[in-house]
Design a protein around this motif. Structure first.
Motif, mmCIF file in Angstrom:
data_model
loop_
_atom_site.group_PDB
_atom_site.id
_atom_site.type_symbol
_atom_site.label_atom_id
_atom_site.label_comp_id
_atom_site.label_asym_id
_atom_site.label_seq_id
_atom_site.Cartn_x
_atom_site.Cartn_y
_atom_site.Cartn_z
ATOM 1 N N PRO A 92 -13.107 -11.090 -5.072
ATOM 2 C CA PRO A 92 -11.977 -10.479 -4.366
ATOM 3 C C PRO A 92 -12.221 -10.247 -2.881
ATOM 4 O O PRO A 92 -11.272 -10.010 -2.129
ATOM 5 C CB PRO A 92 -11.761 -9.147 -5.100
ATOM 6 N N TYR A 103 -1.187 -12.647 0.324
ATOM 7 C CA TYR A 103 -1.995 -12.882 1.512
ATOM 8 C C TYR A 103 -1.132 -13.127 2.745
ATOM 9 O O TYR A 103 -1.608 -12.965 3.878
ATOM 10 C CB TYR A 103 -2.924 -14.080 1.306
ATOM 11 N N THR A 154 -5.391 -7.012 -1.896
ATOM 12 C CA THR A 154 -6.095 -7.524 -3.073
ATOM 13 C C THR A 154 -6.470 -6.396 -4.017
ATOM 14 O O THR A 154 -6.333 -6.514 -5.240
ATOM 15 C CB THR A 154 -7.354 -8.292 -2.642
ATOM 16 N N SER A 156 -6.951 -21.109 -2.720
ATOM 17 C CA SER A 156 -6.926 -20.086 -3.763
ATOM 18 C C SER A 156 -7.125 -20.720 -5.134
ATOM 19 O O SER A 156 -7.822 -20.173 -6.001
ATOM 20 C CB SER A 156 -5.609 -19.308 -3.734
ATOM 21 N N THR A 204 -1.392 -14.466 -5.483
ATOM 22 C CA THR A 204 -2.296 -14.149 -4.379
ATOM 23 C C THR A 204 -1.861 -14.838 -3.095
ATOM 24 O O THR A 204 -1.986 -14.273 -2.005
ATOM 25 C CB THR A 204 -3.741 -14.539 -4.732
ATOM 26 N N ARG A 226 -5.466 -7.714 4.110
ATOM 27 C CA ARG A 226 -5.519 -8.569 2.921
ATOM 28 C C ARG A 226 -6.452 -8.008 1.851
ATOM 29 O O ARG A 226 -6.193 -8.167 0.657
ATOM 30 C CB ARG A 226 -5.968 -9.981 3.309
ATOM 31 N N SER A 227 -7.529 -7.380 2.241
ATOM 32 C CA SER A 227 -8.450 -6.826 1.249
ATOM 33 C C SER A 227 -7.817 -5.655 0.509
ATOM 34 O O SER A 227 -7.969 -5.513 -0.705
ATOM 35 C CB SER A 227 -9.764 -6.392 1.921
ATOM 36 N N TYR A 268 -3.354 -5.223 -5.868
ATOM 37 C CA TYR A 268 -2.929 -6.241 -6.837
ATOM 38 C C TYR A 268 -3.855 -6.278 -8.045
ATOM 39 O O TYR A 268 -3.403 -6.274 -9.204
ATOM 40 C CB TYR A 268 -2.903 -7.589 -6.128
#
Length: 392
Positions: free
Chosen positions: A105, A321, A332, A124, A317, A328-329, A335
């Motif tokens: 991740p 993104y 993630t 991805s 994803t 973005r982290s 999610y």
């Protein structure tokens, strides 16, 4: 990209290879298998905590340094597990290794920032193939090596491999500065995923898709173990492991799903995947027949379900993104947390569905989950301005 896909494979494999070592570790440490299984549980709990506590740091720290540090700490944790003289120390080292085994991740947001937007789906999909390969092959690696060299050997070999990867990453990856807008305390960073869930409807939509599909997926595999061990088939746990290997075909499908996402946008891929999830329910229901026909239904149904879930994750994803370049982290983390909450609920519901209606009830649970996601998808497509749902 191949190096990063390999890193995903090794990091994800660290979460699963210990499952094949439990009986040998129990004998070696002089404890019961149930007690030795605590090491596996500790790894999974550590990983869940790492997703929440460490992955958001990708929005604050340079990715190369963060990734190399996480890999190095994972290697030290695995080394400690391989040398642990007692079960409590093995459990503690396993938890530490799981906590830092969040390379996958972390890599996803890193790669999304390194490639052009029209290639995010493709890469991805490649990273997903690496993660799937690591998950499937790690149990065979751990079991085979442990049978030959003892239960400590897989830990020590895995530690050496991941420490080598940590060194290679520092040499091969480009230096990426942290986002210039990253400010605030660590506590504020931990709260960012919740804020993003409130602020980003497309994040909520992607998380709902994955949470519901993963719930159905987990419910199916919970019931599948009970079905294969029951009177219809009379098989044991190894049969479940062999059936899981069918998912290796997914490694071929996820890169294609990524390229399709880049060309057509995530929504058409989501629709295909959700329809595939729904179609898997009646195919899996054939398993109630037993015999060759039942096994064929289970093989085809699990393959369809696995492909649909993993390819859907690639589309999800890719969508998230594109939302916030500077977060973005944290996206993630939000999610993945929703996905794992869905999976946990699905495992519990799968057991309840089995108790209430047997295997047909489990397949019905999958159909309900897929239908809920399809209803949400239809509402999103109808409610969006023309063209908005075909891309980011």
């Amino acid at each position: 990209m191949l190096l990063l896909a390999l890193t995903c494979a090794v990091a994800v494999g660290n979460l699963y290879f210990a499952q094949a070592l439990t009986p040998l570790a129990a004998a070696g440490l002089g404890v019961s298998p149930d007690a030795a299984a605590l090491a596996v549980t500790a790894t999974q709990v550590g990983y869940a905590a790492g997703n929440f506590l460490l992955v958001p740091l990708g929005d604050r720290l340079p990715h190369r340094r963060l990734l190399a540090t996480l890999l190095g700490l994972t290697g030290l944790g695995l080394l400690g597990a391989g040398l642990a003289p007692t079960l409590p120390l093995l459990v503690a080292a396993s938890a530490a290794a799981g906590l830092t085994s969040v390379a996958a991740p972390v890599i996803g947001p890193l790669v999304a920032g390194l490639v052009a937007p029209d290639r995010r789906g493709e890469v991805s999909g490649l990273l997903a193939s690496g993660s799937i390969g690591g998950m499937l092959l790690s149990r065979a690696f751990g079991g085979s090596l442990a049978e030959t060299l003892g239960w400590r050997a897989p830990y020590l070999v895995a530690a050496a491999v991941i420490l080598l990867l940590a060194w290679v990453v520092t040499r091969a990856l480009p230096a990426t500065p942290p986002p210039p807008t990253a400010r605030g305390s660590y506590l504020a960073l931990l709260a960012a995923p919740v804020r993003l869930l409130r602020a980003e409807p497309e994040l909520r939509r992607s998380a709902f898709y994955q949470g519901t599909v993963f719930a159905g997926f987990s419910g199916v595999w919970t019931g599948l173990a009970l079905l294969l061990a029951g009177p219809v088939y009379g098989l044991g746990a190894p049969a479940v492991g062999l059936l899981a290997l069918v998912g290796a075909a997914t490694m071929i499908c996820t890169p294609y799903a990524g390229r399709l996402t880049d060309r057509r946008g995530p929504d058409p891929v989501n629709l295909i995947c959700l329809l595939g999830t729904l179609a898997a329910a009646p195919v899996l229901a054939v398993g109630t027949l037993g015999g060759a026909a039942g096994i064929a239904g289970l093989v085809v149904g699990t393959l369809l379900l696995d492909v649909a879930m993993q390819c859907g994750m690639v589309a999800n994803t890719t969508r998230i993104y594109a939302l916030r370049d500077d977060a973005r982290s944290s996206l993630t983390t939000a999610y993945m947390t929703c996905a794992y909450l869905g999976g946990s609920a699905g495992s519990w519901l799968g057991a309840r569905a089995w108790e209430a209606a047997g295997w047909p009830g489990v397949c019905g649970l999958l159909a309900v989950c897929a239908t809920a996601a399809l209803a949400r998808h239809g509402a999103a497509v109808r409610g969006a301005p023309e063209g908005e749902c075909s891309g980011s």
